[in-house]
Write an enzyme that holds these catalytic residues in place. Structure first.
Site, PDB file in Angstrom:
ATOM      1  N   MET A  37      -1.366  34.415  46.998  1.00  0.00           N
ATOM      2  CA  MET A  37      -1.539  33.289  47.919  1.00  0.00           C
ATOM      3  C   MET A  37      -1.225  31.959  47.253  1.00  0.00           C
ATOM      4  O   MET A  37      -0.593  31.089  47.852  1.00  0.00           O
ATOM      5  CB  MET A  37      -2.971  33.311  48.477  1.00  0.00           C
ATOM      6  CG  MET A  37      -3.259  32.221  49.482  1.00  0.00           C
ATOM      7  SD  MET A  37      -2.064  32.115  50.830  1.00  0.00           S
ATOM      8  CE  MET A  37      -2.667  33.381  51.917  1.00  0.00           C
ATOM      9  N   CYS A  38      -1.644  31.800  45.973  1.00  0.00           N
ATOM     10  CA  CYS A  38      -1.430  30.497  45.342  1.00  0.00           C
ATOM     11  C   CYS A  38       0.055  30.194  45.206  1.00  0.00           C
ATOM     12  O   CYS A  38       0.488  29.053  45.329  1.00  0.00           O
ATOM     13  CB  CYS A  38      -2.132  30.422  43.984  1.00  0.00           C
ATOM     14  SG  CYS A  38      -1.602  31.683  42.833  1.00  0.00           S
ATOM     15  N   THR A  39       0.853  31.225  44.978  1.00  0.00           N
ATOM     16  CA  THR A  39       2.295  31.007  44.871  1.00  0.00           C
ATOM     17  C   THR A  39       2.895  30.604  46.207  1.00  0.00           C
ATOM     18  O   THR A  39       3.622  29.615  46.296  1.00  0.00           O
ATOM     19  CB  THR A  39       2.999  32.290  44.365  1.00  0.00           C
ATOM     20  OG1 THR A  39       2.497  32.605  43.081  1.00  0.00           O
ATOM     21  CG2 THR A  39       4.501  32.086  44.289  1.00  0.00           C
TER      22      THR A  39
END
Ligand SMILES: [Zn+2]
Lengths: 432, 523
Positions: A202-204
């Site tokens: 998700m962070c990417t």
């Protein structure tokens, strides 16, 4: 109807004659033929790429009572390989259309369709078949039927052991395997052999998108729910996919990322697996060939795994996959885990979901004395929810066994802990 | 309302494998099937579905009850009619975009009397033909540059054999290609990697620096201590690893994990793969003339490039890596720019060559050059051995003898297929067809096996009696599953040969339906 002259002259070479590699128990002649044609009721699960081929093969090999289950309807993109369907069949039930085609083409063969889910049927239904052959593209459905057939098998009653023949393909690759529930390795024994579908952290996708897939994933899992909070993406809807594509394209332009196309959007959102007629034909033929050999015993059958790779020459590997003593479905031993006692229950659950050899979607956990976390019913879920924030050593003694169940699978997993403070709190698997 | 249907919707799942270029090649395929056996019919089925251009079935037989019992593309009311016509009719329903035709003639007659007939095709599938005719057909195919795949089944056993005068692979679809050029960085890469100072970065910047930049700087440090040389041994690579580790701020920096994991690949020198070196030395590469194919004209430009730069043009492709968006895109653009420069050089050379041989520049499209650059290190040519070489001129005796000594080998069945052909040539019938002469046929088959093994000076006793019994039992039956499987293997090989994508089998494959095994041999 009566079979025409010479109808079975090809397979009868094997059914009228014994061979040097044949089981000594094999008696050539009328009995085996009538068993094959009159008694050997078989089930095909899936009427897609493999299923169409399987139905054709089984009908041509002398099986006359064939059942087929499929919950899907025919899509235009099926027509490049699912050769029992024509453009005018689009949106019809695959099981019904395929059954009609075979019944019409091959005289004396009756194909009985069921347009629905395999989970709709109970043990009694599955008990009526001599052999079950799977041509599915879903890991979850395979796990379900595998566990159901293993549960059905009683070693004292050989007729309860239903051979399960499973085929799968992807692009130029595929595999066929024979599972004798309770005797050979089962599907669950080798769950970790399957590569998990690609997923992006998700962070990417939220902060540092780099490739077109990141933009598409963001559009479908972040922006779509924001724009349409009351419904999920309908992956069969052109409108929804176009919306996601446009959204992904805007995001990609904003970040100077090239390569977002509608085709790629479809691929990412629908998790499309490339699929061609020839690979399905190879794997389905291998599966049906084993079904014929098991049904007639005219020669030895596959023990127990056949792997095919066609992208670089013709490479196949035939080998025996070992049964696992700690298999959650067919094994009898506990799964042993060394684990940090300070791990929170919620992180432990996440770890179970991510471990390739366990990989269950909605785990409920209990010890023999108490529920740790239950997905359902609602009041029990509420009551156990506070446990999620507790650490394992607050909840479970090292000597206690933890039983993991999943409402969507007839599986219960028994886990034994060894506590060690050296173990990582956050498992690497989660971020891999 | 009937939904609107177009080719790209129907073919979506295969276009994801071989793309528009592959599909275009497939749609120009004009395929001829000799003998509508079950396996031959099944092989066509899997080629009609993905959309070849046209197929033609040549067969002079009439449909029998046994045919209908084992061939899905025949029906009971067709018994007694032309097998070519009936199979064509049912196959053609599979795909409205494919043209269909048939000829009610004996393929053997055409091979002997009318070899010009075959020049209209670019693929021939020869099903259940004898060696003698296959050798003649092979000659026709090598003169006319036709792909030939022959196949045969006998009960639970099958064999397929490919022949192409010269097959070129332009896209092998390898997994994980890596070409970072860190051992010989080009100027754009050097400038970019040098522009960062790890000691001046914020923690966030530090943990989002692409691993290629990390590796570049660490390699510079390593090289400064080793006379400018790259790490070449395990201990030297370990030393590089320590340098990388020393640059880390903490253990959570995934970009540094990636850098450490990529050490081995990054330290592998950029080389010209041996199969390309061989191509560069090929007479077809050095001697470009009016008859040269586009493939060789581009290879010639590659050779020219390699001579000047001692490497292949760069593909412009880098994998995804831990990085912030901006730096990843910048780095990607640096490699893409390098690709564009290399492409320009190749394009110029190709244009010069085309002018020399009086061909228009448009005769080689940019896409074709781009595809070959992107697959540079995996380009290959395969020159298949002819059947005449295999059977008569230069049999691969050492491979046969060596394979026969392996446990559970399928070479036995290769020799038995040959022996069955010899049996047919001698007795005008196949072994095991008739229930009444099984014992006699076994004795006669043994004689044929002796003839074949003696041709190779191979010990006859290496062929187990059980295998011969099993072949007599098979009685040349067409078992649908085996025919379907072997036919599908043929389809798959033809897909690869026609699209020039993926790597085809070279040149013979045996399927054993008792053991459920296959073995490929270069015979
Ligand atoms: Zn198991």
């Amino acid at each position: 109807m009566k079979d025409w002259n010479d109808r079975w002259s090809n397979i009868n070479k094997y059914l009228d004659r014994s061979g040097p590699y044949t089981d000594p128990g094999f008696k050539p002649g009328e009995q085996v033929k009538s068993f094959l044609h009159e008694e050997c009721k078989v089930l095909v699960i899936g009427a897609g790429g493999l299923g169409c081929e399987l139905l054709k093969n089984l009908a041509m090999m002398g099986f006359k009572d064939i059942h087929v289950i499929d919950m899907d309807t025919i899509d235009v993109s099926n027509l490049n390989r699912q050769f029992l369907f024509r453009p005018e069949d689009i949106n019809k039930s695959k099981a019904i259309a395929a059954a009609e085609f075979i019944t019409k083409r091959v005289p004396g063969v009756k194909v009985t369709p069921y347009f629905g889910k395999i989970q709709d049927k109970d043990e009694e239904y599955y008990s009526q078949f001599k052999i079950i052959i799977c041509g599915l593209d879903s890991v979850e459905a395979r796990r379900w039927i595998n566990a159901t057939l293993v549960n059905l098998a009683d070693m004292d009653y050989p007729e309860t052991i239903k051979p399960l023949i499973d085929g799968g393909t992807e692009g130029f690759k595929g595999q066929a395997r024979v599972i004798l529930p309770g005797i050979t390795a089962c599907y669950e024994c080798s769950l970790d052999m399957h590569t998990k579908p690609v997923s992006y952290p998700m962070c990417t996708i939220a902060n540092t998108p780099r490739i077109p897939e990141h933009c598409i994933e963001y559009a479908s899992v972040v922006e779509f729910p924001k724009a349409f909070p009351d419904r999920k993406v309908d992956t069969d809807s052109v409108e929804d996919l176009t919306w996601i594509y446009q959204c992904a394209l805007n995001r990609a332009n904003q970040f100077n990322i090239e390569g977002v196309t509608y085709q790629l959007t479809q691929g990412v959102v629908k998790h499309i697996i490339p699929s061609i007629a020839s690979t399905n034909a190879i794997i389905a033929a291998a599966c049906a060939n084993e079904a014929f050999k098991i049904a007639t015993n005219c020669t030895s059958y596959l023990n127990n795994y056949f792997m095919y790779m066609g992208d670089n020459g013709i490479y196949t590997h035939t080998f025996e996959l070992d049964k696992k003593d700690n298999c959650p479905v067919c094994g009898f031993e506990q799964i042993q885990m060394t684990i940090n006692p300070k791990l929170k229950l919620k992180d432990f659950i996440q770890m179970l979901m991510d471990k390739p050899n366990i990989s269950i979607k909605k785990p409920s956990l209990a010890t023999p004395s108490k529920a740790l976390y239950m997905q359902a019913p609602k009041n029990l879920e509420m009551a156990t929810r506070p446990n999620l924030e507790k650490t394992l050593d607050e909840l479970v003694d090292e000597s206690e066994e933890v039983v993991v169940t999943d409402p969507s699978l007839p599986i219960s997993m028994h886990i034994g802990f060894t506590y060690s403070l050296d173990e990582k709190i956050v498992d690497d698997v989660v971020n891999a | 309302m009937k939904p609107e249907i177009n080719k790209s919707m129907i073919y979506d799942r295969q276009l994801r494998l071989w793309g528009d270029q592959g599909q275009n090649s497939l749609e120009t395929a004009n395929i001829c099937l000799l003998n509508a056996t079950v396996s031959g019919t099944e092989s066509l089925k899997n080629l009609i579905l993905p959309g070849i251009g046209k197929f033609t079935i040549v067969d002079d037989k009439k449909v029998t009850g046994s045919d209908v019992g084992s061939n899905f593309f025949l029906t009971i009311d067709q018994i007694g009619q032309s097998r070519a016509k009936c199979v064509t009719e049912l196959l053609k329903n599979l795909n409205e975009f494919v043209e269909a035709d048939y000829l009610e003639k004996d393929p053997v007659f055409l091979i002997n009397e009318n070899d010009k007939f075959f020049s209209q095709f670019n693929v021939i599938i020869a099903s259940n033909m004898q060696e003698k005719e296959l050798i003649k057909l092979n000659k026709i195919c090598s003169n006319e540059n036709i792909i030939l795949v022959s196949l045969k089944t006998n009960g639970l056993f099958g064999i397929l054999r490919s022949y192409v005068p010269e097959h070129t692979i332009i896209d092998a679809h390898p997994e994980n290609v890596t070409d970072y050029r860190l051992d010989r960085p080009f100027q754009g890469l050097i400038d970019y990697c040098k522009s960062f100072d790890f000691s001046e970065m914020t923690i966030v910047e530090h943990s989002h620096m692409p691993f290629i930049v990390i590796l570049y700087q660490c390699l510079e440090e390593f090289k400064s201590k080793h006379d400018g040389k790259m790490p070449s041994s395990y201990s030297e690579r370990n030393e590089l690893k320590e340098i990388i580790k020393s640059l880390r701020l903490n253990n959570d920096e995934e970009n540094f994990d990636e850098a450490e994991k990529s050490i081995f690949k990054a330290c592998k020198p950029t080389i010209i793969p041996s199969q390309l070196k061989e191509m560069f030395c090929d007479i077809k590469c050095s001697n470009i003339n009016e008859n040269s194919s586009n493939f060789w004209i581009i290879i010639n430009a590659f050779a020219d490039f390699a001579e000047r730069h001692n490497c292949l043009p760069h593909s412009g492709i880098i994998p995804d890596m831990k990085s912030d968006t901006e730096k990843y895109v910048e780095l990607q653009n640096i490699y893409r720019k390098k690709f564009q420069e290399d492409f320009y050089e190749i394009r110029q050379k190709v244009n010069t060559t085309l002018a020399q041989i009086n061909r228009p520049i448009e005769s080689i499209k940019d896409e074709q050059i781009i595809t070959m650059i992107k697959n540079g290190s995996d380009l290959r040519i395969i020159r298949y051995r002819t059947l005449e070489d295999e059977f008569i001129n230069q049999p691969n005796v050492s491979l046969i003898a060596q394979s026969l000594n392996e446990e559970f080998n399928n070479m036995v069945y290769y020799l038995l297929f040959r022996a069955v052909d010899h049996f047919y040539e001698t007795h005008y019938r196949y072994p095991g067809v008739d229930n009444d002469s099984l014992d006699n046929d076994l004795e006669l088959l043994k004689k044929s096996v002796e003839v074949i093994t003696s041709q190779y000076s191979i010990d006859y006793s290496l062929i187990p009696e059980e295998a011969m019994q099993e072949i007599v039992r098979a009685g040349m039956s067409e078992i649908h599953t085996v025919s379907s499987l072997v036919g599908a293997l043929v389809s798959q090989e033809i897909l690869k040969l026609v699209t020039c994508q993926y790597t085809p089998m070279n040149n013979t494959c045996i399927f054993n339906g008792i053991q459920t095994t296959t073995t490929s041999y270069d015979l």
